[in-house]
Design an enzyme around this catalytic site. Structure first.
Site, PDB file in Angstrom:
ATOM      1  N   GLY A   9      34.993   7.160  46.115  1.00  0.00           N
ATOM      2  CA  GLY A   9      33.759   7.623  46.730  1.00  0.00           C
ATOM      3  C   GLY A   9      32.960   6.475  47.321  1.00  0.00           C
ATOM      4  N   VAL A  62      37.992   2.901  50.131  1.00  0.00           N
ATOM      5  CA  VAL A  62      36.690   3.025  49.481  1.00  0.00           C
ATOM      6  C   VAL A  62      35.718   3.586  50.508  1.00  0.00           C
ATOM      7  CG1 VAL A  62      34.820   1.815  48.296  1.00  0.00           C
ATOM      8  CG2 VAL A  62      37.180   1.031  48.007  1.00  0.00           C
ATOM      9  N   CYS A  63      34.910   4.562  50.082  1.00  0.00           N
ATOM     10  CA  CYS A  63      33.858   5.107  50.925  1.00  0.00           C
ATOM     11  C   CYS A  63      34.455   5.685  52.222  1.00  0.00           C
ATOM     12  CB  CYS A  63      32.832   4.012  51.195  1.00  0.00           C
ATOM     13  SG  CYS A  63      31.217   4.567  51.782  1.00  0.00           S
ATOM     14  N   THR A  64      33.849   5.385  53.364  1.00  0.00           N
ATOM     15  CA  THR A  64      34.323   5.939  54.635  1.00  0.00           C
ATOM     16  C   THR A  64      35.572   5.238  55.157  1.00  0.00           C
ATOM     17  OG1 THR A  64      32.730   4.529  55.797  1.00  0.00           O
ATOM     18  CG2 THR A  64      32.072   6.810  55.349  1.00  0.00           C
ATOM     19  N   GLY A  65      36.075   4.270  54.422  1.00  0.00           N
ATOM     20  CA  GLY A  65      37.372   3.705  54.780  1.00  0.00           C
ATOM     21  C   GLY A  65      38.457   4.761  54.797  1.00  0.00           C
TER      22      GLY A  65
END
Length: 221
Positions: A148, A98-101
């Site tokens: 995202g 998720v996200c910048t993971g």
């Protein structure tokens, strides 16, 4: 089904708490929230999350999920975290972020040649790990699923439940959680936010944040 969430200091809590709330309802789910040493992980909201265990006590993951946050900059340089994700991903049925993971997956060599996404302010950095950015809230490429920014993790979790247990199970869980988004403003993506809001947010937060993330990534490659 062992669902492993990998946490680290300065994680964005909703990247984690959104999908874990949904995926915990998956029939047969066993949730394992882990940190490197089993100690609490700090969040971007001023509180910490106590994990279930450290890496060494974690069973093999059927699903591994890596949330994001500003702490990703340090996490991608932490060999223990990156190696754990790489090892768990080898036998996992689904590898997710998720996200910048997504950049932790990238540091673990899991994005090369893959369609992927992350938070809108950082998508230009995905090619540094060999990924091909696809503009979507949730992107699936084989067993790799990337979401995202932040709230996208909730949508990804429902899509994953549907893939595993069928649409009706996902719909039932959606109703149980009363997930029926009706935001008061139409400003939740680049497609609908005004140019002024996007520009101001970039200048105030994300120009520096993205530059810092890029610097951390380039230190690895």
């Amino acid at each position: 089904m062992n669902i492993v969430f990998v946490l680290f200091d300065n994680v964005t809590q909703l990247d984690f708490t959104g999908p874990v709330q949904v995926l915990s309802r998956l029939p047969g789910a066993h949730i394992h929230v882990v940190t490197k040493d089993g100690k609490a992980a700090t969040t971007d909201c001023g509180f910490s999350i106590l994990p279930r265990s450290g890496f060494t006590q974690c069973p093999p993951a059927d699903i591994i999920c890596v949330p994001g946050g500003h702490g990703v900059r340090d996490a991608i340089a932490d060999e223990t975290i990156v190696n754990f994700v790489r090892t768990q991903a080898k036998s996992a049925q689904y590898v997710t972020s998720v996200c910048t993971g997504a950049f932790i997956l990238g540091a673990a060599d899991l994005l090369q040649g893959k369609q992927a996404t992350c938070h809108w302010a950082y998508t230009q950095l995905l090619p540094l790990f060999g990924a091909i950015h696809q503009s979507a809230r949730v992107v699936r490429d084989g067993n790799l699923i990337t979401a995202g920014g932040v709230t996208s993790g909730i949508d990804f979790a429902f899509e994953l439940i549907a893939a595993i247990s069928g649409d009706d199970v996902a719909r039932s869980i959606q109703l149980a959680l009363e997930y029926d988004p009706s935001p008061p403003f139409q400003s939740g993506s680049l497609a609908v936010a005004s140019d002024e809001i996007v520009a101001n947010l970039r200048a105030r937060v994300y120009q520096k944040a993205a530059a810092d993330m890029e610097s951390a990534i380039r230190d690895l490659i």
